[in-house]
Motif scaffolding. Structure first.
Motif, mmCIF file in Angstrom:
data_model
loop_
_atom_site.group_PDB
_atom_site.id
_atom_site.type_symbol
_atom_site.label_atom_id
_atom_site.label_comp_id
_atom_site.label_asym_id
_atom_site.label_seq_id
_atom_site.Cartn_x
_atom_site.Cartn_y
_atom_site.Cartn_z
ATOM 1 N N THR A 71 32.292 49.009 32.933
ATOM 2 C CA THR A 71 32.547 47.732 33.593
ATOM 3 C C THR A 71 33.841 47.777 34.395
ATOM 4 O O THR A 71 34.866 48.269 33.919
ATOM 5 N N LEU A 72 33.802 47.228 35.603
ATOM 6 C CA LEU A 72 35.005 47.034 36.407
ATOM 7 C C LEU A 72 35.620 45.700 36.012
ATOM 8 O O LEU A 72 34.939 44.683 35.996
ATOM 9 N N ILE A 73 36.917 45.706 35.686
ATOM 10 C CA ILE A 73 37.614 44.482 35.302
ATOM 11 C C ILE A 73 38.596 44.094 36.409
ATOM 12 O O ILE A 73 39.366 44.925 36.887
ATOM 13 N N ILE A 74 38.549 42.828 36.804
ATOM 14 C CA ILE A 74 39.468 42.268 37.797
ATOM 15 C C ILE A 74 40.179 41.104 37.132
ATOM 16 O O ILE A 74 39.532 40.237 36.531
ATOM 17 N N GLY A 75 41.500 41.042 37.208
ATOM 18 C CA GLY A 75 42.152 39.928 36.528
ATOM 19 C C GLY A 75 43.603 39.735 36.869
ATOM 20 O O GLY A 75 44.208 40.472 37.649
ATOM 21 N N SER A 76 44.161 38.709 36.251
ATOM 22 C CA SER A 76 45.587 38.401 36.263
ATOM 23 C C SER A 76 45.798 37.310 35.216
ATOM 24 O O SER A 76 44.903 37.042 34.415
ATOM 25 N N HIS A 77 46.954 36.650 35.228
ATOM 26 C CA HIS A 77 47.276 35.726 34.136
ATOM 27 C C HIS A 77 47.306 34.273 34.601
ATOM 28 O O HIS A 77 47.654 33.961 35.737
ATOM 29 N N SER A 78 46.964 33.383 33.645
ATOM 30 C CA SER A 78 46.897 31.954 33.935
ATOM 31 C C SER A 78 48.087 31.181 33.391
ATOM 32 O O SER A 78 48.223 29.989 33.663
#
Length: 409
Positions: A71-78
């Motif tokens: 799986t490719l994960i794309i993210g950052s923080h909230s």
């Protein structure tokens, strides 16, 4: 999906704040829960399957017809700092959601997850990267006993949030199941603006160490003890702070004395004890380690010369993380195809969730220009057109990774 949607959603997310007229959203707060509920709704609109994990991270998945691939994960923080700007962390999540909504009808040969990591800043419990550390298999159970300023432990806060503290981090991802981690983030610095670039490819993230220092002298009457007979902890600390700044300038580091406290300070008392912090960073991990050792020698010399006692406690460290060369190259291709300009490559002096995710998989980051490099501040701002470029770059990056000749699996 376009940049208008991303910008309006950033405005909407900024309403979930514990401080009226400002933006403060901390880990496991009610505002955090409401923000993640809204993010989950936007993820659903993008056709994603949504869930919340054991640490409170909010996930959305574009499901592939070939689920056997990583799986490719794309993210950052909230989460945010106190009195924050609207784009630090949040922009990367919103760009990920919008990119996947653009690709809603496009079949990809792998799953793509977008994640809103629940805590990167460490504002509430003074422990950074909680969300991404849990995902990367590095959640520390000792964190559960840490308390916030109201005396609420992390375990208690998790329970109030609807989580089971005993299961925190047990649903960590496995390296063989993850293809790569991508993060788009505002630069938080002035380099892109100075070079008139909308976006830039990140080469690596600086390593960091944070120390709590204690300088102990002898308290005394401000009017009766001669200057040359004092053991003034505050003057010693001031000497040390200037020495730290001078050392950093001479050795191409960044070093910051960010907090200073006099536990029993009074206007007519010679300070007998001072607490202060040091944050020191470098792209070169060996240089960072050697510099800390040299600084400690220097600070102890200052203490001895002034008749003071110097104590130190390391309370945070993160090793320097290079971004994957193949992901840098692919980001560069994406930027060039999108902007018709040669890509700019630059390092990150700030920490990001990619620091924790690098323990799990290869990481690649894209920076977006921010006005005057201002961040962690209500004046934090991005250019609408730059957000459009970043969205195009991220969308292109995902499709490039799906091509057989570019596949990073």
């Amino acid at each position: 999906m376009d940049s208008d949607t991303v910008m309006s959603r950033a405005d909407e997310l900024a309403q979930f704040s514990s401080t009226p007229g400002a933006l403060t959203r901390t880990y496991l707060s009610n505002e955090h829960k409401l923000a993640h509920k809204t993010l989950a709704n936007w993820m659903k609109e993008a056709g994603l399957t949504v869930w919340q994990d054991s640490a409170g991270n909010q996930w959305g998945r574009k499901v592939s017809a070939t689920p056997s691939k990583p799986t490719l994960i794309i993210g950052s923080h909230s989460d945010t700092v106190v009195n924050a700007g609207k784009y630090d962390g949040n922009l990367g999540i919103l760009l990920g959601i919008s990119a996947l909504q653009r690709l809603q009808e496009v079949e990809l040969p792998f799953h793509v997850d977008v994640v809103a990591f629940a805590d990167e800043e460490g504002t509430r419990f003074d422990t950074t990267l909680i969300g991404s550390s849990a995902t990367a298999g590095r959640f520390n159970a000792d964190w559960l006993s840490i308390t916030d300023k109201q005396g609420i432990s992390m375990a208690e806060a998790m329970q109030s949030f609807g989580l089971d503290a005993e299961r925190a981090g047990l649903d960590a991802r496995q390296p063989q199941d993850v293809m790569a981690y991508l993060e788009v983030h505002i630069e938080q610095g002035p380099v892109l603006e100075a070079n008139n670039k909308a976006v830039g490819v990140v080469t690596g993230i600086a390593g960091a160490k944070r120390y709590q220092f204690r300088v102990k002298g002898i308290a005394g009457h401000a009017g009766t003890v001669p200057l040359d007979m004092r053991a003034d902890a505050m003057c010693g600390m001031a000497h040390m702070a200037v020495a730290i700044e001078d050392y950093a300038k001479q050795n191409q580091l960044v070093a910051t004395v960010g907090k200073c406290e006099l536990p029993s300070g009074s206007v007519n008392v010679i300070p007998g004890e001072v607490l202060f912090t040091l944050d020191i960073r470098s792209q070169d991990q060996e240089k960072l380690e050697a510099s800390c050792e040299e600084l400690f020698v220097l600070l102890n010399k200052i203490a001895k010369k002034r008749g003071l006692r110097f104590e130190s406690h390391l309370f945070y460290e993160a090793e320097a993380v290079p971004c994957s060369e193949s992901l840098q190259e692919l980001w560069g291709t994406s930027v060039e195809l999108t902007t018709k300009q040669a890509p700019m490559f630059l390092p990150s002096g700030a920490g990001h969730d990619a620091l924790a995710m690098a323990h799990l998989t290869d990481v690649g980051m894209l920076f977006v220009r921010c006005e005057k490099g201002i961040s962690h501040n209500p004046r934090e701002a991005v250019i609408h057109e730059d957000v459009a470029v970043a969205l195009d770059c991220l969308t292109k990056m995902i499709t490039l990774m799906a091509e057989p000749n570019h596949a990073i699996i």
